[in-house]
Motif scaffolding. Sequence first.
Motif, PDB file in Angstrom:
ATOM      1  N   PHE A  86       0.914  -1.104   0.089  1.00  0.00           N
ATOM      2  CA  PHE A  86      -0.181  -0.117  -0.114  1.00  0.00           C
ATOM      3  C   PHE A  86       0.708   1.103   0.454  1.00  0.00           C
ATOM      4  O   PHE A  86       2.233   1.457   0.226  1.00  0.00           O
ATOM      5  CB  PHE A  86      -0.628   0.367   1.463  1.00  0.00           C
ATOM      6  N   SER A  87       0.639   2.400  -0.273  1.00  0.00           N
ATOM      7  CA  SER A  87       1.217   3.965  -0.648  1.00  0.00           C
ATOM      8  C   SER A  87       0.287   4.601   0.558  1.00  0.00           C
ATOM      9  O   SER A  87      -1.232   4.306   0.856  1.00  0.00           O
ATOM     10  CB  SER A  87       1.110   4.529  -1.985  1.00  0.00           C
ATOM     11  N   TYR A  88       0.942   5.948   0.930  1.00  0.00           N
ATOM     12  CA  TYR A  88       1.308   6.661   1.852  1.00  0.00           C
ATOM     13  C   TYR A  88       0.160   7.733   1.596  1.00  0.00           C
ATOM     14  O   TYR A  88       0.445   7.844  -0.155  1.00  0.00           O
ATOM     15  CB  TYR A  88       1.532   6.863   3.008  1.00  0.00           C
ATOM     16  N   SER A  89      -1.446   8.242   1.777  1.00  0.00           N
ATOM     17  CA  SER A  89      -2.535   9.541   0.750  1.00  0.00           C
ATOM     18  C   SER A  89      -2.064   9.975   1.522  1.00  0.00           C
ATOM     19  O   SER A  89      -3.186  11.571   1.304  1.00  0.00           O
ATOM     20  CB  SER A  89      -3.536   8.411   0.552  1.00  0.00           C
ATOM     21  N   GLN A  90      -1.038  10.358   2.935  1.00  0.00           N
ATOM     22  CA  GLN A  90      -0.917  11.522   4.062  1.00  0.00           C
ATOM     23  C   GLN A  90       0.196  11.697   4.806  1.00  0.00           C
ATOM     24  O   GLN A  90       0.687  10.142   5.048  1.00  0.00           O
ATOM     25  CB  GLN A  90      -2.143  11.735   4.739  1.00  0.00           C
ATOM     26  N   ARG A  91       1.111  12.145   5.320  1.00  0.00           N
ATOM     27  CA  ARG A  91       1.825  12.537   5.843  1.00  0.00           C
ATOM     28  C   ARG A  91       1.977  11.389   7.151  1.00  0.00           C
ATOM     29  O   ARG A  91       2.559  10.468   7.413  1.00  0.00           O
ATOM     30  CB  ARG A  91       1.841  13.879   6.727  1.00  0.00           C
ATOM     31  N   TRP A  92       0.314  11.445   8.425  1.00  0.00           N
ATOM     32  CA  TRP A  92       0.312  10.641   9.279  1.00  0.00           C
ATOM     33  C   TRP A  92      -0.175   9.231   8.711  1.00  0.00           C
ATOM     34  O   TRP A  92      -1.333   9.536   9.037  1.00  0.00           O
ATOM     35  CB  TRP A  92       0.030  11.244  10.262  1.00  0.00           C
ATOM     36  N   VAL A  93       0.583   8.237   9.240  1.00  0.00           N
ATOM     37  CA  VAL A  93      -0.791   6.488   8.608  1.00  0.00           C
ATOM     38  C   VAL A  93       0.195   6.270  10.247  1.00  0.00           C
ATOM     39  O   VAL A  93       0.760   5.257  10.715  1.00  0.00           O
ATOM     40  CB  VAL A  93       0.135   6.260   7.909  1.00  0.00           C
ATOM     41  N   GLU A  94      -1.084   6.148  11.307  1.00  0.00           N
ATOM     42  CA  GLU A  94      -0.245   6.045  12.727  1.00  0.00           C
ATOM     43  C   GLU A  94      -0.925   4.617  12.798  1.00  0.00           C
ATOM     44  O   GLU A  94      -1.351   3.752  13.959  1.00  0.00           O
ATOM     45  CB  GLU A  94      -0.749   6.713  14.034  1.00  0.00           C
ATOM     46  N   THR A  95      -2.109   4.111  11.933  1.00  0.00           N
ATOM     47  CA  THR A  95      -2.965   2.786  12.058  1.00  0.00           C
ATOM     48  C   THR A  95      -2.408   1.620  11.733  1.00  0.00           C
ATOM     49  O   THR A  95      -1.340   1.414  10.873  1.00  0.00           O
ATOM     50  CB  THR A  95      -4.399   2.660  11.701  1.00  0.00           C
ATOM     51  N   ASP A  96      -2.476   0.108  12.866  1.00  0.00           N
ATOM     52  CA  ASP A  96      -2.611  -1.328  11.551  1.00  0.00           C
ATOM     53  C   ASP A  96      -2.514  -1.486  10.536  1.00  0.00           C
ATOM     54  O   ASP A  96      -4.085  -1.098  10.498  1.00  0.00           O
ATOM     55  CB  ASP A  96      -2.100  -2.375  12.938  1.00  0.00           C
ATOM     56  N   MET A  97      -1.501  -1.299   8.917  1.00  0.00           N
ATOM     57  CA  MET A  97      -1.720  -1.774   7.799  1.00  0.00           C
ATOM     58  C   MET A  97      -2.072  -2.987   7.324  1.00  0.00           C
ATOM     59  O   MET A  97      -2.302  -3.776   6.568  1.00  0.00           O
ATOM     60  CB  MET A  97      -1.332  -0.665   6.895  1.00  0.00           C
ATOM     61  N   THR A  98      -1.119  -4.373   8.436  1.00  0.00           N
ATOM     62  CA  THR A  98      -1.422  -4.930   8.175  1.00  0.00           C
ATOM     63  C   THR A  98      -2.634  -5.968   7.842  1.00  0.00           C
ATOM     64  O   THR A  98      -2.710  -6.782   6.977  1.00  0.00           O
ATOM     65  CB  THR A  98      -0.636  -6.096   9.060  1.00  0.00           C
ATOM     66  N   PRO A  99      -3.860  -5.921   8.206  1.00  0.00           N
ATOM     67  CA  PRO A  99      -4.874  -6.034   8.083  1.00  0.00           C
ATOM     68  C   PRO A  99      -5.290  -6.109   6.206  1.00  0.00           C
ATOM     69  O   PRO A  99      -6.235  -6.655   6.210  1.00  0.00           O
ATOM     70  CB  PRO A  99      -6.590  -5.381   9.069  1.00  0.00           C
TER      71      PRO A  99
END
Length: 405
Positions: free
Chosen positions: A134-147
């Motif tokens: 996946f790519s970031y759509s904003q500067r802060w991605v603080e959630t777990d993205m593994t799901p």
Amino acid sequence: MKFIHAADLHLDTPFLGLRTAPAELWQQIYDATFTAFAKIVDAALAEQVDFVCLVGDLYDRAERSIQAQLFLQKQLQRLADAAIPVYLSYGNHDYVADTTAELPLPENTHIFPSTGATFTLTTKAGQSVALSGFSYSQRWVETDMTPQFPVKANTDFHIGLLHGSQSGVASAHAVYAPFSLTELNQKHYDYWALGHIHQQQILQAQPPIVYAGNPQGRNPNEAGARGYYLVSQKGTQLQPTFHAVAPIQWQTCTVSVAGAVRLTTIINAIEQAVAKLKQPEALLLQVVLTNAEQLSPALLKRIETDELLSYLQKQPLKQPWRWLYALKPQIASELNFNQLDQTYWQASAQKVFSAANIAQVAQPLNQADFLAAELRQPDLPASLQAQVLSLLQENKATVGDDDAD
């Protein structure tokens, strides 16, 4: 099967603080991130890899220059001309909110969307490979993205591309897209290509969970060799091998000035120490002068005012060049902490001057891009801690035993 795993190219890094270097030297410093990636592309072509993975922060900032975009476009076209596909994700530095002002990338380039995706390919040897990311759509991605990552597909190999931080592990980097090794292993992938942490490291040997680090160090805390991983198939397993490509290395050189009573003695000691450095790469050097408390006030002033540093910086450069960006006298601490006080100071300092605390307190400043860039510097916690210690020393703000609780 064989592929390259690289991350955190940080193209167009401004290298703040080094603009005082001579013009020809400054150009080499500025070009270093570009040169490092060109070497990675050279390796991909020479090794005839099946594909290349680029895991986030290809650019140093979201407002990427046209020059940097054009360079990336040309390098990826070199891979396209050799029929080598590229799978890339964008990270917290180069997140994409609007692509209308972007130069198009070659057709061999597959970009993971912010919602996550899985691409598949067949290698020259006929093996099936799935790649999820996946790519970031904003500067802060603080959630777990593994799901967002699916369980291993019905393919010979499955690779995950994840730009983020390992949960519960102290780091100078801000925590983004936190994950745990347990979560990653539950996906049953054959290789996890990680980005965001700038130090190359293998978190797990099999199946490999690997940070590629950045190909070119951007500051003194990113010293030593920098590069990428060449990942090769050994039976049913994938094995990564690190390869250095950074054209410039940061390094600290320690020189004792004990007993020095003349400026020429200090200069000779520094020049002799630098001459002993045999790395083939160019070096950005910080020279630390130990036993500096033994120097006379006049000699110490020459150092503390950067007069001696300026003199050394103006000396003719030799190949491979070594350029001093800092000259620091190391003076024994005037703080007379007893052992218990020192233990509490270290514990408290590490807790107070953490990346998380700094990010929380300074969050309003992130609206200005230049301040946000400074607040992301990995050496900021240590720098603030050192400044506080210096202020305590200057003000002699120590509590005597009679006042102890």
